[in-house]
Design a protein around this motif. Structure first.
Motif, PDB file in Angstrom:
ATOM      1  N   MET A  28       0.852  -1.181   0.000  1.00 26.80           N
ATOM      2  CA  MET A  28       0.000   0.000   0.000  1.00 26.80           C
ATOM      3  C   MET A  28       0.890   1.234   0.000  1.00 26.80           C
ATOM      4  N   ARG A  50       1.101   5.519  -1.821  1.00 27.46           N
ATOM      5  CA  ARG A  50       0.473   6.588  -2.570  1.00 27.46           C
ATOM      6  C   ARG A  50       1.428   7.096  -3.643  1.00 27.46           C
ATOM      7  N   ILE A  93      -3.171   6.874   3.568  1.00 22.86           N
ATOM      8  CA  ILE A  93      -3.582   5.469   3.605  1.00 22.86           C
ATOM      9  C   ILE A  93      -4.567   5.289   4.755  1.00 22.86           C
ATOM     10  N   GLU A 122      -9.370   1.687   6.926  1.00 16.78           N
ATOM     11  CA  GLU A 122     -10.367   0.831   6.272  1.00 16.78           C
ATOM     12  C   GLU A 122      -9.775   0.120   5.056  1.00 16.78           C
ATOM     13  N   GLU A 123      -8.909   0.821   4.305  1.00 12.71           N
ATOM     14  CA  GLU A 123      -8.241   0.208   3.158  1.00 12.71           C
ATOM     15  C   GLU A 123      -7.324  -0.931   3.599  1.00 12.71           C
ATOM     16  N   ALA A 160      -9.328  -3.967   4.626  1.00 15.20           N
ATOM     17  CA  ALA A 160      -9.873  -4.619   3.432  1.00 15.20           C
ATOM     18  C   ALA A 160      -8.791  -5.426   2.717  1.00 15.20           C
ATOM     19  N   ALA A 161      -7.580  -4.879   2.657  1.00 13.30           N
ATOM     20  CA  ALA A 161      -6.481  -5.606   2.025  1.00 13.30           C
ATOM     21  C   ALA A 161      -6.134  -6.862   2.817  1.00 13.30           C
TER      22      ALA A 161
END
Length: 351
Positions: free
Chosen positions: A312, A314, A337, A340-341, A344-345
């Motif tokens: 992850m 940017r 980042i 929640e992301e 989910a990952a």
């Protein structure tokens, strides 16, 4: 075209060449994990040749977990210590070991002193810091700011110009380490274990904010996870902030484990959430499911080795800056980042 490494794909040394080989290892824990790929290549090229690793104190436990290492030799000098005379004395103490070759992974001038003082006839390393006269095979390093660290390490163990895909680094826990860690640090409850690694020795520009780790912990507990936090004593402030801010039970082990105990806990985790850090590379060497958060560093140069990893990061014009602290004072690369992301990952990695 890049090809998979195979022992028959490179020229073997003549049979009977059994003089031990010394690898001068890096100071960072993560870099020492990546050195395991070099050791594996050396094992395949010259089966039966003993391989020793010279390592600073922080990295010695990792060197001892690398398959194929006969002996990890503590250097007795920490990261950043010059200690020229101490290094010379350490080299002189190794003169009777019979080493025929040394591979010097750090680029620092001081790293080449021990092999020279030890009288090792073949000394391989990259040209840097005007140290070429200390080496017998001083190699150019034009891609050091773009190539994977792992590839650069492995290249020093191969003939100049060879292009082989290196094996992934792997570690092996000492016998009984998992049972010892489980008995010393029992974890109550049921459910998958998520380990958070909020530290990064290099500097704060590589660290996802503690408030975001805390928010992730709250979300993960609601999703059925049990949370553990690992790190060195230097990560205590961040770990305490995570534990206080999460508002849910977390098992804060920061500063309480040895590196081997931390490795044993990581090896048993269902998923690991980590910055680009030494513990991330340790978890990757045990093929853990990983979500890795990149800020100032480059996911192209130091990617996770695990095949079960999700990066992850940017895409910003200012990153990777490779700075210890954010030059802009915003830490936008990591602030962007969302917890929640990350959850989910992690969930996707476990499906």
């Amino acid at each position: 075209m890049t090809r998979a490494f195979h022992p028959a794909s490179v020229r073997m040394r003549a049979l009977g060449s059994v003089s031990p080989l010394l690898v001068v290892g890096p100071s960072w824990v993560g870099d020492m994990v990546m050195a395991a790929s070099l050791v594996e290549v050396l094992r395949l090229r010259e089966p039966g040749r003993p391989i020793d690793v010279l390592a600073p104190p922080a990295a010695v436990p990792i060197a001892r977990m690398i398959p194929g290492v006969r002996r990890a030799i503590p250097l007795g000098l920490g990261h950043g210590e010059l200690g020229l005379m101490a290094r010379w004395r350490a080299g002189r103490a190794l003169r009777n070991e019979g080493y025929g070759k040394a591979i010097i992974l750090p680029r620092a001038f001081k790293a080449a002193i021990v092999p020279l003082a030890a009288g090792i006839p073949e000394r391989v390393g990259y040209k840097a810091e005007l140290r070429s006269p200390l080496l017998t095979d001083a190699r150019p390093d034009p891609d050091r700011k773009t190539a994977r660290t792992l590839d650069r390490f492995v290249a020093l163990g191969l003939p100049v110009g060879s292009t082989a895909r290196p094996p992934r680094p792997r570690l092996m826990l000492p016998d009984g380490a998992v049972d010892v860690a489980a008995a010393k640090f029992p974890l109550a409850g049921e459910g998958p274990v998520m380990v958070l690694c909020p530290g990064a020795e290099y500097g704060p520009a590589k660290r996802w904010p503690a408030s975001k780790f805390a928010a992730l912990a709250a979300l993960a507990v609601a999703a059925g996870y049990r949370i553990r936090i690992l790190g060195s004593p230097k990560d205590q402030e961040a770990a305490d902030a995570i534990a206080a801010g999460a508002g849910v039970p977390v098992d804060n082990l920061v500063g309480r484990t040895s590196l081997v105990e931390a490795a044993a806990i990581l090896a048993g985790a269902d998923v690991v959430i980590s910055n680009d850090s030494g513990l991330m590379h340790v978890a990757g060497a045990f093929d853990r499911r990983l979500v890795v958060l990149y800020g100032a560093s480059s996911e192209k140069m130091t990617p996770p080795a695990s095949p079960f990893a999700r990066v992850m990061a940017r895409d910003l014009p200012c990153r990777p800056c490779h700075k210890r602290e954010c030059p802009l004072g915003t830490l936008a690369c990591l602030e962007g980042i969302a917890p929640e992301e990350v959850l989910a990952a992690a969930e996707q990695m476990r499906r």
